[in-house]
Design an enzyme around this catalytic site. Sequence first.
Site, PDB file in Angstrom:
ATOM      1  N   ASP A 169       4.149   3.014  -4.292  1.00 31.23           N
ATOM      2  CA  ASP A 169       3.223   3.740  -5.147  1.00 31.23           C
ATOM      3  C   ASP A 169       3.107   2.908  -6.423  1.00 31.23           C
ATOM      4  OD1 ASP A 169       1.933   5.356  -6.973  1.00 31.23           O
ATOM      5  OD2 ASP A 169       3.179   7.119  -6.639  1.00 31.23           O
ATOM      6  N   VAL A 170       2.017   2.169  -6.565  1.00 34.27           N
ATOM      7  CA  VAL A 170       1.905   1.220  -7.666  1.00 34.27           C
ATOM      8  C   VAL A 170       1.762   1.899  -9.014  1.00 34.27           C
ATOM      9  CG1 VAL A 170       1.000  -0.622  -6.199  1.00 34.27           C
ATOM     10  CG2 VAL A 170      -0.596   0.953  -7.344  1.00 34.27           C
ATOM     11  N   TYR A 184     -12.262   6.986 -14.664  1.00 31.99           N
ATOM     12  CA  TYR A 184     -12.480   5.779 -13.856  1.00 31.99           C
ATOM     13  C   TYR A 184     -13.059   4.662 -14.714  1.00 31.99           C
ATOM     14  CZ  TYR A 184     -13.873   2.926  -9.834  1.00 31.99           C
ATOM     15  OH  TYR A 184     -14.014   1.906  -8.920  1.00 31.99           O
ATOM     16  N   ASN A 223      -5.189  -4.902  -6.801  1.00 34.48           N
ATOM     17  CA  ASN A 223      -6.408  -4.331  -6.231  1.00 34.48           C
ATOM     18  C   ASN A 223      -6.392  -2.817  -6.078  1.00 34.48           C
ATOM     19  OD1 ASN A 223      -8.968  -4.393  -4.434  1.00 34.48           O
ATOM     20  ND2 ASN A 223      -7.416  -3.416  -3.163  1.00 34.48           N
ATOM     21  N   LYS A 240     -11.407   0.935 -15.713  1.00 28.84           N
ATOM     22  CA  LYS A 240     -12.035  -0.300 -15.250  1.00 28.84           C
ATOM     23  C   LYS A 240     -12.450  -1.192 -16.423  1.00 28.84           C
ATOM     24  CE  LYS A 240     -11.326   0.631 -10.986  1.00 28.84           C
ATOM     25  NZ  LYS A 240     -10.293  -0.143 -10.256  1.00 28.84           N
ATOM     26  N   ASP A 295       0.847  -1.186   0.000  1.00 29.63           N
ATOM     27  CA  ASP A 295       0.000   0.000   0.000  1.00 29.63           C
ATOM     28  C   ASP A 295       0.883   1.237   0.000  1.00 29.63           C
ATOM     29  OD1 ASP A 295      -3.236   0.212   0.713  1.00 29.63           O
ATOM     30  OD2 ASP A 295      -2.123   2.052   1.103  1.00 29.63           O
TER      31      ASP A 295
END
Length: 282
Positions: free
Chosen positions: A63-64, A155, A90, A159, A37
């Site tokens: 920080d992905v 967003y 996720n 997705k 995270d």
Amino acid sequence: MKHLEGKTAFVTGAASGIGLGIATALAQAGVKVMLCDIEKAALDKAVATLRETNADVDGVVADVSLKDNLQRAADETIARFGKVHILVNNAGVGGGGDYGTWNDAGWNWVVGVNLMSVVWGIEIFGPLIEAHGEGGQIVSTASIAGMVALTNPAYDVTKFGVVALSEDLRPKLAARGIGVSVLCPGVIRTNIVDSGRNIPSRFAGQIQTVPTEGPGTEILKAVTEAIASGIDPLYVGELVREAIENDWPHIFTDMQFEPHIEARFAAIKEGFDRIRDRVPRY
């Protein structure tokens, strides 16, 4: 993967919400879990809480949205646990702005976290799962907004992208012993409305994550209230555990948005019906 005990999982966005629910459910099933995270304090708390249950877990801050951060997290996972069998992409953020309000920074942030981290996660962890020859599973969190556009452009685009990526890779990675699942949750009790707390410093002052005036404020209030009484993330975690054990291609959390998806498919079918008798014959 019928037998999860003793396997290792890497879960992003694992300090709260759905990520913590998944990490908890997997840990309870005897999986060793590396929680990842961007929020160190929340991550430390989550790891400490799980360790109180005698779970074999650890945490790594990353920080992905930055590929080198994900690579470092993978290196630390292998150093700590030796292998990885389950990848859970996720981490996700809301925001990006609607038409007329978006900017480059908003798009770059949302695309980086919601989509590119999934691409890079698979690129980095896929070979690690293949290497040990014991099989594995990749689960990527999209949203019900990955099946029908419901929120805002950035967003929804990310997705839909996660759904497309998962569906494309599923048959290809099956031949390599890796199952691929995509999670499309509905309204879950998470902190996604407060995504702005994690905007990286490189985007500071450039992104408006919530509307401050106009009709959008009423929509935000309604969404916030719905999320506050949403589905328990631990329930979602249990669904994901079951999905990993049985290699589900799609994971849904409830039936609330099924009519919206059926309406979308019906509209697509109408598009084909309109040209059914006009298709050229060659």
